[in-house]
Design a protein around this motif. Structure first.
Motif, short mmCIF file in Angstrom:
data_model
loop_
_atom_site.label_atom_id
_atom_site.label_comp_id
_atom_site.label_asym_id
_atom_site.label_seq_id
_atom_site.Cartn_x
_atom_site.Cartn_y
_atom_site.Cartn_z
N HIS A 82 0.83 -1.21 0.00
CA HIS A 82 0.00 0.00 0.00
C HIS A 82 0.87 1.26 0.00
CE1 HIS A 82 -3.23 2.80 1.06
NE2 HIS A 82 -2.44 3.26 2.02
N TYR A 83 1.91 1.26 0.81
CA TYR A 83 2.77 2.43 0.90
C TYR A 83 3.86 2.43 -0.17
CZ TYR A 83 0.49 3.63 5.27
OH TYR A 83 -0.45 3.98 6.20
N ASN A 84 4.25 1.25 -0.63
CA ASN A 84 5.20 1.19 -1.75
C ASN A 84 4.62 1.88 -2.99
OD1 ASN A 84 7.52 0.05 -0.79
ND2 ASN A 84 6.96 -2.04 -1.30
N GLU A 85 3.31 1.74 -3.16
CA GLU A 85 2.66 2.36 -4.32
C GLU A 85 2.85 3.87 -4.33
OE1 GLU A 85 1.32 0.99 -6.90
OE2 GLU A 85 1.51 -1.09 -6.19
N LYS A 86 3.00 4.47 -3.14
CA LYS A 86 3.12 5.93 -3.06
C LYS A 86 4.37 6.42 -3.77
CE LYS A 86 -0.54 6.27 -0.37
NZ LYS A 86 -0.50 6.84 0.99
N HIS A 87 5.51 5.79 -3.49
CA HIS A 87 6.72 6.26 -4.18
C HIS A 87 6.81 5.74 -5.61
CE1 HIS A 87 8.31 2.64 -1.93
NE2 HIS A 87 8.73 2.37 -3.14
N ILE A 192 15.09 14.41 -9.59
CA ILE A 192 14.44 14.09 -8.32
C ILE A 192 15.08 12.88 -7.64
CG2 ILE A 192 12.24 15.10 -9.01
CD1 ILE A 192 11.17 12.24 -9.38
N LEU A 193 15.04 12.92 -6.31
CA LEU A 193 15.51 11.81 -5.47
C LEU A 193 14.31 11.29 -4.69
CD1 LEU A 193 17.63 10.05 -4.02
CD2 LEU A 193 18.03 11.98 -2.47
N ILE A 194 14.02 9.99 -4.83
CA ILE A 194 12.90 9.34 -4.16
C ILE A 194 13.46 8.43 -3.07
CG2 ILE A 194 10.87 7.86 -4.44
CD1 ILE A 194 11.10 8.66 -7.51
N ILE A 195 13.09 8.69 -1.83
CA ILE A 195 13.57 7.91 -0.69
C ILE A 195 12.36 7.18 -0.09
CG2 ILE A 195 14.70 7.99 1.55
CD1 ILE A 195 15.80 10.77 0.60
N GLY A 196 12.37 5.86 -0.11
CA GLY A 196 11.20 5.11 0.35
C GLY A 196 11.49 4.24 1.56
N PHE A 197 10.54 4.20 2.49
CA PHE A 197 10.56 3.25 3.61
C PHE A 197 11.85 3.30 4.41
CE2 PHE A 197 6.63 1.01 2.64
CZ PHE A 197 6.31 0.45 3.88
N GLU A 198 12.27 4.48 4.82
CA GLU A 198 13.43 4.58 5.70
C GLU A 198 12.96 4.71 7.15
OE1 GLU A 198 16.51 4.02 5.31
OE2 GLU A 198 16.27 3.68 3.16
N PRO A 199 13.62 4.00 8.09
CA PRO A 199 13.13 3.94 9.47
C PRO A 199 13.29 5.26 10.23
CG PRO A 199 15.26 2.86 9.29
CD PRO A 199 14.83 3.18 7.89
N ASN A 200 12.29 5.57 11.05
CA ASN A 200 12.37 6.71 11.95
C ASN A 200 13.32 6.36 13.10
OD1 ASN A 200 11.89 9.14 13.20
ND2 ASN A 200 9.67 8.92 13.26
N ARG A 201 13.74 7.36 13.84
CA ARG A 201 14.75 7.15 14.87
C ARG A 201 14.20 6.61 16.18
NH1 ARG A 201 19.84 10.94 15.80
NH2 ARG A 201 20.23 9.86 13.86
N TRP A 202 13.02 7.05 16.61
CA TRP A 202 12.58 6.78 17.98
C TRP A 202 12.44 5.30 18.33
CZ3 TRP A 202 8.02 4.45 19.47
CH2 TRP A 202 7.04 4.30 18.49
#
Length: 324
Positions: A82-87, A192-202
């Motif tokens: 579902h979220y992969n489709e976004k990028h 353009i640079l597309i960055i997908g599904f990178e983890p947040n820090r917390w």
């Protein structure tokens, strides 16, 4: 023989000088310094001779895990696709004859879901086995060529690319800022640079330490260790990225943020638990939530992540930036 269009773009990763095809040795050689790079199964291997230990370990791990990649990361689950489709939607709107470099392409999963057959794709990864698997897995009609390379030493000419995509691979790099500066170098103006599904820090400071503590005190380690070879050095050493980290990366590399997507809140916890369970199960016995349940949780997550302050507690980021 190497693709002529690809040869026009490629450069030596060390000196950035043009490469010449050496028919006698079936390899590539830099024009003046005479550094040589082999071609195996039609794939140029453009890695420095002395690859630093961190990167060598990453390459070795992903060579071993190439055929388990999808299983480990649950990439076919609805809450991932579902979220992969976004990028991927960004890629599918690129103009005809656009040149896209995918960095850390893995087994080719994302490229196979690109519907835009009018663009040229260079798939690259530091793992030869991953690139070879991606080549054998090709399922769409896009014009794709394959290269083994280091994301921090992109083997392309200055201003030669229209777009770069990196999905779930940035946190595997020892120095992400080096990648951003390289991306800025090889992108054409307004590229353009597309960055997908990178983890947040917390989660790396609160959630994952709690999981490790619970596994240790309950002695569940022997039941929850992966049936594969463990985790990569990148996964072990990363601390994720805050939004301010990305702003700093963009500022230092002459890139401008144009879009941000925040991914998962509740599903971050759920996906982590499912991944731990599935790492112990045979591939054909992997478990997942029913799709309608996933859709409900995604709906709730999107509501939660629309709330100021709380939205910064997403589990992953997808961002699009443009070269100034």
């Amino acid at each position: 023989m190497i693709d002529k269009k690809l040869l026009d773009i490629l450069v030596c990763p060390v000196t950035k000088e043009p490469l010449i095809y050496n028919k006698k040795n079936n390899g590539l050689i830099s024009k003046t310094t005479k550094l040589t790079y082999p071609i195996e199964d039609g794939i140029p291997i453009l890695l420095p001779k002395n690859l630093e230990k961190f990167k060598a370990l990453e390459a070795e791990y992903h060579d071993q895990e190439a055929h388990h990649y999808g299983e480990i990361n649950m990439i076919d689950s609805y809450h991932v696709t579902h979220y992969n489709e976004k990028h991927l939607n960004v890629v599918n709107t690129l103009k005809k004859n656009t040149i896209l470099l995918e960095v850390g392409s893995g087994d080719g999963y994302d490229a196979n879901r690109i519907n835009n057959s009018e663009i040229n794709i260079i798939q690259s990864d530091i793992s030869f086995e991953m690139v070879k698997l991606a080549k054998s897995n090709k399922k769409n009609n896009s014009k794709i060529v394959y290269v083994v390379s280091d994301a921090e030493k992109i083997p392309c000419k200055d201003n030669s690319l229209d777009a770069i995509m990196i999905v779930g691979a940035l946190h595997h790099l020892p120095s992400p800022i080096k990648f951003f500066k390289e991306a800025s170098r090889v992108l054409s103006p307004n590229g353009i640079l597309i960055i997908g599904f990178e983890p947040n820090r917390w989660p790396y400071f609160y959630v994952y330490p709690c999981i490790r503590f619970l596994k240790r005190i309950t002695r569940l380690e022997k039941y929850t260790n992966s049936k594969h070879s463990g985790v990569s050095v990148g996964d072990m050493e990363t601390e994720g990225f805050s939004f301010s980290d990305f702003k700093s990366f963009f500022d230092e590399s002459n890139l401008q943020l144009v879009k941000t997507e925040r991914i998962w809140f509740l599903f971050g916890f759920i996906h982590t638990i499912l991944s731990i369970i599935n790492s112990k199960l045979p591939q054909d016995k992997s478990i997942d939530l029913p799709i309608f349940v996933q859709k409900v949780i995604i709906f709730i997550d999107d509501l939660i992540l629309s709330i100021p302050i709380i939205r910064n507690f997403c589990w992953h980021w997808t961002l699009v930036a443009k070269k100034n």
